[in-house]
Design a protein around this motif. Structure first.
Motif, PDB file in Angstrom:
ATOM      1  N   UNK A  72      57.210  75.611  43.570  1.00 25.93           N
ATOM      2  CA  UNK A  72      57.872  75.291  42.146  1.00 25.93           C
ATOM      3  C   UNK A  72      56.969  74.934  41.051  1.00 25.93           C
ATOM      4  N   UNK A  73      56.605  74.951  40.704  1.00 26.50           N
ATOM      5  CA  UNK A  73      55.343  74.304  39.315  1.00 26.50           C
ATOM      6  C   UNK A  73      56.423  72.379  38.825  1.00 26.50           C
ATOM      7  N   UNK A  74      57.732  72.656  38.732  1.00 27.64           N
ATOM      8  CA  UNK A  74      58.846  71.175  38.162  1.00 27.64           C
ATOM      9  C   UNK A  74      59.340  70.466  39.393  1.00 27.64           C
ATOM     10  N   UNK A  86      67.076  69.327  42.903  1.00 25.21           N
ATOM     11  CA  UNK A  86      64.940  69.119  43.127  1.00 25.21           C
ATOM     12  C   UNK A  86      64.380  70.148  43.238  1.00 25.21           C
ATOM     13  N   UNK A  87      63.006  69.765  42.529  1.00 24.94           N
ATOM     14  CA  UNK A  87      61.334  70.064  42.862  1.00 24.94           C
ATOM     15  C   UNK A  87      60.927  69.644  43.582  1.00 24.94           C
ATOM     16  N   UNK A  94      53.213  67.296  39.944  1.00 20.93           N
ATOM     17  CA  UNK A  94      53.439  68.780  38.863  1.00 20.93           C
ATOM     18  C   UNK A  94      52.325  69.923  38.958  1.00 20.93           C
ATOM     19  N   UNK A  95      52.898  71.035  38.515  1.00 21.82           N
ATOM     20  CA  UNK A  95      51.479  72.479  37.948  1.00 21.82           C
ATOM     21  C   UNK A  95      52.323  73.112  36.971  1.00 21.82           C
ATOM     22  N   UNK A  96      52.661  71.980  35.807  1.00 17.16           N
ATOM     23  CA  UNK A  96      53.610  73.457  34.312  1.00 17.16           C
ATOM     24  C   UNK A  96      53.082  72.477  33.573  1.00 17.16           C
ATOM     25  N   UNK A  97      52.097  71.559  33.253  1.00 24.07           N
ATOM     26  CA  UNK A  97      52.250  71.013  32.310  1.00 24.07           C
ATOM     27  C   UNK A  97      50.499  71.103  31.511  1.00 24.07           C
TER      28      UNK A  97
END
Ligand code: ZN
Ligand code: ZN
Length: 172
Positions: A72-74, A86-87, A94-97
């Motif tokens: 999960x990216x968050x 919890x991510x 992370x991988x979301x920004x």
């Protein structure tokens, strides 16, 4: 805080280890960007939040965002029942920004979308503050709270949440 551990939401294991982050300048807030059922906040519908988080993890790990994410990216996910999933958790990249923007801020997803449920309720806002405080305490997050759209061309996290961010991301 009303935390849901990875075991409790039946998360898949990450495919490799996380890249460690010693600290960040703060947290960026996200939304799902799609349709979220309007009745998600109903007390009986929390099971659908769990389904949604599992679906997003599956999609991220299957390459739905262009490359296969390791998880999960968050770092954390918050739902309209006041609960925080919890991510990747604290001290993980992370991988979301957006490319180049992940080491600066942790990424926290709110379960609202661009249609259906678009307005965060008070329980969701309280869960977001819980996540921010947790990442400050356990992940050395700095004081900044921003939206995904800060520094990246996206509508995320939607106007209602972004207005809350701009107003100081306070408890309702
Ligand atoms: Zn986003
Ligand atoms: Zn929920």
């Amino acid at each position: 805080m009303n935390l849901i551990t990875r075991a409790e939401w039946d998360a898949k294991k990450p495919s490799t280890g996380y890249t460690r982050l010693a600290a960040t300048r703060g947290v960026k807030i996200h939304y799902t960007g799609g349709a979220v059922r309007a009745d998600l906040p109903d007390a009986a519908n929390h099971d659908h939040c769990v389904d949604l988080v599992q679906d997003i993890q599956r999609m991220h790990m299957a390459g739905g965002r262009g490359e296969k994410y390791i998880d999960l990216g968050y770092n954390m996910v918050c739902c309209p029942h006041g609960r925080t999933f919890m991510g990747r958790g604290p001290h993980a990249l992370p991988a979301a920004n957006g490319a180049g923007l992940n080491s600066g801020h942790y990424a926290v997803l709110a379960l609202v979308g661009s249609s259906g449920l678009t307005e965060p309720n008070d329980d969701l806002l309280n869960a977001l503050v819980d996540a921010i405080e947790y990442l400050r305490e356990h992940g050395d997050a700095g004081r900044e709270v921003k939206g995904h759209r800060d520094g990246y061309d996206t509508s995320c996290p939607g106007d209602p949440l972004y207005q809350w961010v701009r107003a100081g991301a306070k408890r309702p």
